[in-house]
Scaffold this active site. Structure first.
Site, PDB file in Angstrom:
ATOM      1  N   CYS A   1      -6.051   0.054   9.631  1.00 30.11           N
ATOM      2  CA  CYS A   1      -6.486  -0.502   8.349  1.00 30.11           C
ATOM      3  C   CYS A   1      -6.466  -2.025   8.391  1.00 30.11           C
ATOM      4  CB  CYS A   1      -5.582   0.001   7.229  1.00 30.11           C
ATOM      5  SG  CYS A   1      -5.740   1.779   6.912  1.00 30.11           S
TER       6      CYS A   1
ATOM      7  N   GLY B   1     -10.359   7.047   8.464  1.00 30.79           N
ATOM      8  CA  GLY B   1      -9.046   6.725   7.918  1.00 30.79           C
ATOM      9  C   GLY B   1      -8.794   5.255   7.661  1.00 30.79           C
TER      10      GLY B   1
ATOM     11  N   TYR C   1       4.309   8.702  10.295  1.00 29.04           N
ATOM     12  CA  TYR C   1       4.569   8.327   8.895  1.00 29.04           C
ATOM     13  C   TYR C   1       3.871   9.285   7.943  1.00 29.04           C
ATOM     14  CZ  TYR C   1       0.079   5.730   9.052  1.00 29.04           C
ATOM     15  OH  TYR C   1      -1.243   5.350   9.198  1.00 29.04           O
TER      16      TYR C   1
ATOM     17  N   HIS D   1      -6.280  -2.600   2.269  1.00 28.94           N
ATOM     18  CA  HIS D   1      -5.241  -2.300   1.278  1.00 28.94           C
ATOM     19  C   HIS D   1      -4.087  -3.284   1.370  1.00 28.94           C
ATOM     20  CE1 HIS D   1      -2.289  -0.573   4.117  1.00 28.94           C
ATOM     21  NE2 HIS D   1      -3.307   0.060   4.695  1.00 28.94           N
TER      22      HIS D   1
ATOM     23  N   ASN E   1      -4.812  -4.915   6.587  1.00 24.97           N
ATOM     24  CA  ASN E   1      -3.691  -5.211   5.689  1.00 24.97           C
ATOM     25  C   ASN E   1      -3.870  -6.573   5.041  1.00 24.97           C
ATOM     26  OD1 ASN E   1      -0.916  -3.727   7.614  1.00 24.97           O
ATOM     27  ND2 ASN E   1      -2.689  -2.805   6.611  1.00 24.97           N
TER      28      ASN E   1
END
Length: 384
Positions: free
Chosen positions: A332, A310, A295, A314, A334
């Site tokens: 991450c 990284g 991506y 978010h 989410n």
């Protein structure tokens, strides 16, 4: 004793007295004819006259014995006077500002001795010229309010050879007692962190007296640094991967529990790794790329970075079906758009994020990794 012998002894004695009086008379005459003595006032300097390679932050002073200064000045080769202070008794003067690297300085003025005679003030010296100077930066910046896990970080634009000398030039003062220590994370970075999280609302002052400090290998500090900042409220993110929730504690009380999706548990490359991290950066919009997983230029909002590997907290509204149920992110945390914004608005840089229950643990390689080290590991990185 006969009369003739008595007379001869008195004659001898009289002659001896006459010789003594004659010698004494000559001595008295010499004292009256002696030349005037030199002035009694004596001026001395630190550093000494004609000294070279003087450190520009060393002591610079002039003193006069048996007298006082009428006037005194220290000037550089351009004729600019160095700021200084004359003692109330007029017997000493010292510089009140640092000197420059690679400069020449001249003394001038006059002193009057106790005998009323004047002596000139004159002398010179030169300061060292570094082979190179090293610039440094300090974080947090002045007047910042930061979270309870924020380290103090000094970064240098060139490697530091004499780490012990530089570390001894650093001081940290706190409004309440806080145990902490400096650690060298690389040749170009020294961080100070508390043993435990900072107490909430602590005021912190940092002084880095780097100008004139030898870094080793002919390098010297370019400038002093300082900062004053405040620790905010005590907010901690508890990110227990297996719960599919992200819990926020503030001052010891739970204030939020958000449905979350963490990194894919069965792919080590997608785990949200265990460890204590800090909020490093906040951006209302973050453009994300991960070529390994195909991506590019993915736009996510309310992004709070907690690792340079990284990882972010978010918004991922597109993954709403997984929130609170499945861990399927690329590492991450989410959240829904509303929850991500609520957390973003509450977060301070330096807030801790404690990730537990993951299949992998973050190695201490990525900036900032201060809290990935045990206290024993941390203190072993001190140079003193």
């Amino acid at each position: 004793m006969s009369g003739s012998k008595l007379r001869s002894r008195w004659a001898a004695l009289a002659g001896a007295v006459a010789v003594v009086l004659l010698i004494s008379g000559c001595g008295s005459s010499a004292m009256q004819e002696r030349k005037p003595t030199d002035p009694v006032a004596v001026v001395s300097f630190e550093p000494g006259d004609n000294s070279g390679e003087v450190n520009p932050v060393g002591a610079v002073r002039a003193t006069v014995e048996r007298g006082r200064f009428d006037s005194i000045a220290l000037t550089n080769a351009d004729g600019k006077q160095v700021a200084g202070e004359l003692a109330q008794d007029g017997k000493s003067w010292h510089a009140t500002e640092a000197l420059g690297y690679g400069r020449s300085y001249l003394w001038s003025g006059q002193a009057t001795g106790e005998d009323g005679k004047t002596v000139p003030v004159h002398g010179q010296f030169s300061t060292l010229k570094p082979e190179k100077t090293i610039r440094a930066t300090i974080n947090p910046s002045d007047n910042a309010e930061v979270g309870i896990a924020m380290p103090i970080s000094l970064k240098f634009d060139k490697p530091v050879q004499d780490k012990a000398a530089i570390q001894r030039a650093l001081t940290v003062q706190t409004s309440v007692p806080v145990e902490g220590a400096w650690a060298w994370l690389s040749d170009r970075q020294a961080d100070w962190r508390p043993k435990e999280y900072w107490p909430a609302h602590t005021h912190v002052s940092v002084q880095a007296k780097l100008y004139g400090q030898s870094y080793g290998d002919g390098a010297y500090g370019l400038a002093d640094l300082s900062t004053e900042f405040d620790i905010g409220r005590a907010q901690i993110v508890k990110a227990a991967v297996g719960t599919h929730r992200m819990v926020v504690l503030r001052d010891g009380k739970q204030v939020a529990s958000y449905a979350a999706s963490y990194g894919e548990e069965y792919d080590p490359g997608r785990n949200t790794p265990n460890g204590t991290f800090i909020i490093m950066e906040k951006n209302p919009v973050e453009i994300m790329d991960n070529p390994r997983y195909g991506y590019h230029d993915v736009r996510k909002t309310w992004a709070s970075r907690f690792s340079n590997h990284g990882e972010f907290i978010h918004e991922n509204q597109e993954n709403a079906a997984a929130l609170g149920k499945i861990n399927n992110s690329h590492g991450c945390i989410n959240l829904s758009a509303a929850d991500a914004k609520a957390y973003y608005d509450s977060a301070l840089l330096g807030d801790p994020v404690e990730v537990t229950g993951s299949a992998s643990t973050m190695p201490p390689h990525f900036d900032v990794y201060d809290w990935l080290l045990t206290w024993d590991q941390w203190t072993q990185k001190s140079a003193v």
